[in-house]
Every structure is written in structure tokens, then in C-alpha cells.
Design a protein around this motif. Sequence first.
Motif, short mmCIF file in Angstrom:
data_model
loop_
_atom_site.label_atom_id
_atom_site.label_comp_id
_atom_site.label_asym_id
_atom_site.label_seq_id
_atom_site.Cartn_x
_atom_site.Cartn_y
_atom_site.Cartn_z
N UNK A 202 0.81 -1.22 0.00
CA UNK A 202 0.00 0.00 0.00
C UNK A 202 0.85 1.27 0.00
N UNK A 203 2.14 1.15 0.34
CA UNK A 203 3.00 2.33 0.36
C UNK A 203 3.50 2.70 -1.03
N UNK A 204 3.29 1.80 -1.98
CA UNK A 204 3.81 2.03 -3.33
C UNK A 204 2.68 2.35 -4.29
N UNK A 205 3.04 2.72 -5.51
CA UNK A 205 2.07 3.26 -6.46
C UNK A 205 1.22 2.21 -7.14
N UNK A 206 0.27 2.70 -7.94
CA UNK A 206 -0.66 1.84 -8.66
C UNK A 206 0.05 0.94 -9.68
N UNK A 207 1.22 1.37 -10.18
CA UNK A 207 1.91 0.62 -11.22
C UNK A 207 3.03 -0.25 -10.67
N UNK A 208 3.20 -0.31 -9.34
CA UNK A 208 4.11 -1.26 -8.74
C UNK A 208 3.62 -2.67 -9.06
N UNK A 209 4.54 -3.58 -9.41
CA UNK A 209 4.13 -4.89 -9.91
C UNK A 209 3.14 -5.59 -8.99
N UNK A 210 3.42 -5.62 -7.70
CA UNK A 210 2.53 -6.30 -6.77
C UNK A 210 1.17 -5.67 -6.64
N UNK A 211 1.04 -4.39 -7.04
CA UNK A 211 -0.23 -3.68 -6.94
C UNK A 211 -1.05 -3.75 -8.23
N UNK A 212 -0.49 -4.32 -9.30
CA UNK A 212 -1.20 -4.34 -10.59
C UNK A 212 -2.54 -5.08 -10.52
N UNK A 213 -2.66 -6.22 -9.80
CA UNK A 213 -3.98 -6.84 -9.70
C UNK A 213 -5.02 -5.94 -9.05
N UNK A 214 -4.60 -5.15 -8.06
CA UNK A 214 -5.52 -4.21 -7.41
C UNK A 214 -5.93 -3.12 -8.41
N UNK A 215 -4.94 -2.59 -9.14
CA UNK A 215 -5.22 -1.57 -10.15
C UNK A 215 -6.20 -2.08 -11.20
N UNK A 216 -5.94 -3.29 -11.70
CA UNK A 216 -6.80 -3.86 -12.74
C UNK A 216 -8.22 -4.08 -12.23
N UNK A 217 -8.35 -4.49 -10.96
CA UNK A 217 -9.69 -4.72 -10.42
C UNK A 217 -10.46 -3.42 -10.30
N UNK A 218 -9.80 -2.33 -9.94
CA UNK A 218 -10.47 -1.04 -9.89
C UNK A 218 -10.86 -0.57 -11.30
N UNK A 219 -10.05 -0.90 -12.30
CA UNK A 219 -10.40 -0.59 -13.69
C UNK A 219 -11.63 -1.40 -14.09
N UNK A 220 -11.67 -2.67 -13.69
CA UNK A 220 -12.85 -3.49 -13.96
C UNK A 220 -14.09 -2.89 -13.30
N UNK A 221 -13.94 -2.43 -12.07
CA UNK A 221 -15.10 -1.85 -11.40
C UNK A 221 -15.57 -0.58 -12.10
#
Length: 280
Positions: A202-221
Motif C-alpha cells: 500500500x505504500x507504493x504506487x498503482x503501477x508497482x508490480x505487486x499492486x497491478x492486480x488491485x489496479x486492474x480490479x479497480x479498472x474493472x469496477x
Amino acid sequence: SRRLSLDQGAERVQTSAIHRSKRLLTAATMSDSDYNEEDSGNESMSDSGKTIGFPFTEEAKMIPYRMQQVLLNWIFIVASVALILDFGALQEIFVDPKSRFAELCNWFGVLSCICWLLGFILLCHWLHSVGATQMGLAGAYMKLIASCFFNLQPLTGTMNDPLLGGSAGLWWSNLTGILFFHFGNIVSCTDFYLHTPPGADKRKGWLFHGNLPVTAMWVYQAATWFLVTSNFLACSFNGATWAPLAAIPSPPVYICQFSGGFLLLLGSIIYTVWCDGFRN
């Protein structure tokens, strides 16, 4: 003589303590430095000397059952492209209903919906394999149910049975399906917020590799917000006098349709980048 021996012993103990303190201080300093360097995200080389960062080839190797993710996300890409073509053909019906592109409308829908169904079956299997949370599984199963409802409309539309809505298919299946899809995405996003997935930070950005699934899910939403709106506006509600709220060829409907379709494609691409599905 005894006092001299005691003084010498005390001096040796003090000297040893000083050297030990220096070693601990040096180790702590090095650890803090290494942590800060890693946390800053400035490292471009892994311990083995291989480059890390985009396109995330090295990081993706840590994903369990990675090839399942590659397969299902390519299926979702095909589903998203077919959905966009389905929307395009639907709009073409109101321009030239006898054109070849317009006649492919339901067939694009069949391809898209079968791909969503297959993709979510694979996703549920993968989530069980990696020991996902109950909330994560609930979100995935809601989207699996959604894809079952999605298939009803184009399949009944290709039958062209008047009892099943003619060429338009069942009037309620798409709206029901997109509501399940949307609430499934909300559950998945909530799960990511409450239970940080492995590799995410959570301390890193939307494009950090580990955060990409979270980013993609928000795009899906975001995509399903648009698709819920378009379906609700254009739904006939079984011939109700006040429906539809907006005609299918009207700007509010087709803008929401294409926005939702392209956002689903974007989310699928982000997931594919996460698992290095374009390169490996």
C-alpha cells in the motif's frame, strides 16, 4: 597485584563491549541503508544480476501457477474485444440492419460471453489453488454467475424465438448479469483493501508490480459502472411504458457501452502485464 589483574580484566571487558557495539551499529546502519534503498524502489537489479521492473519478467516468475493466469487473461482479452465488436454491431443495426457486420451482433455476443464464462471458471480454479480468501472467492463466484446470465441473451437471440424476445433475446439476462459482475468487482476490491494480496504494498504506487492486480480490479469496477448504466438505460423491462429510459443509439447508451468495453480490455491487459503474458 590482585587490583592490577582486576583492572586489566575490566579493561578487556570494556574494550570487547565497545568493539561489539561498533559491530552492531555497523550492521544496523547497513540494514537500514539496504531497507531504504529497497523501499525507495530505485533498485534496477536483482540479487542474481537480472533486471527487475517493467516488463516484470522476473517478478512474474513468483506468481503461483502463472500459466493459468496467462491463459485466463488472454481469454478475457478476447472476451473484451468481442464485447466491443458486439456493441459496434448493435449500433450498426440502427444504421443498416442488413449489413454483414450488423448480422454478426449476436455471434460476437456469443463469443464474448462464452469467453467470460470460461475465464471465470479458470479464475475460480486458480483462486482455490492459491488459497484465496473467502471474500475473494465470493467475488469471483459472483462474476461466474454473471457470465452464466450473460450467455442467455445472445444464445436466445440467435434462436430468434418470439417467446424468448426474438432477435433481441431475453430482456432481463444482460441487466441481471452485469449487476452480478459489478457487485462481484466491488466485493473483490473490498477484499483487496481488507486483505492485502501477496506481493502488494500500500505504500507504493498503482503501477508497482505487486499492486497491478488491485489496479486492474479497480479498472474493472469502473468498467462495470458504465455497463450497469448503459444496460439500465436501454433495458426494455419487458415492455414497460416508461422503458427504455434512453434509446440504444443515443449518446448516453453507446458512450457508456464503449467506455465499459474498453475499460474491461484495459483491465485485462493490466492483468496480462502482471503475469508477463505478452512476453512469456
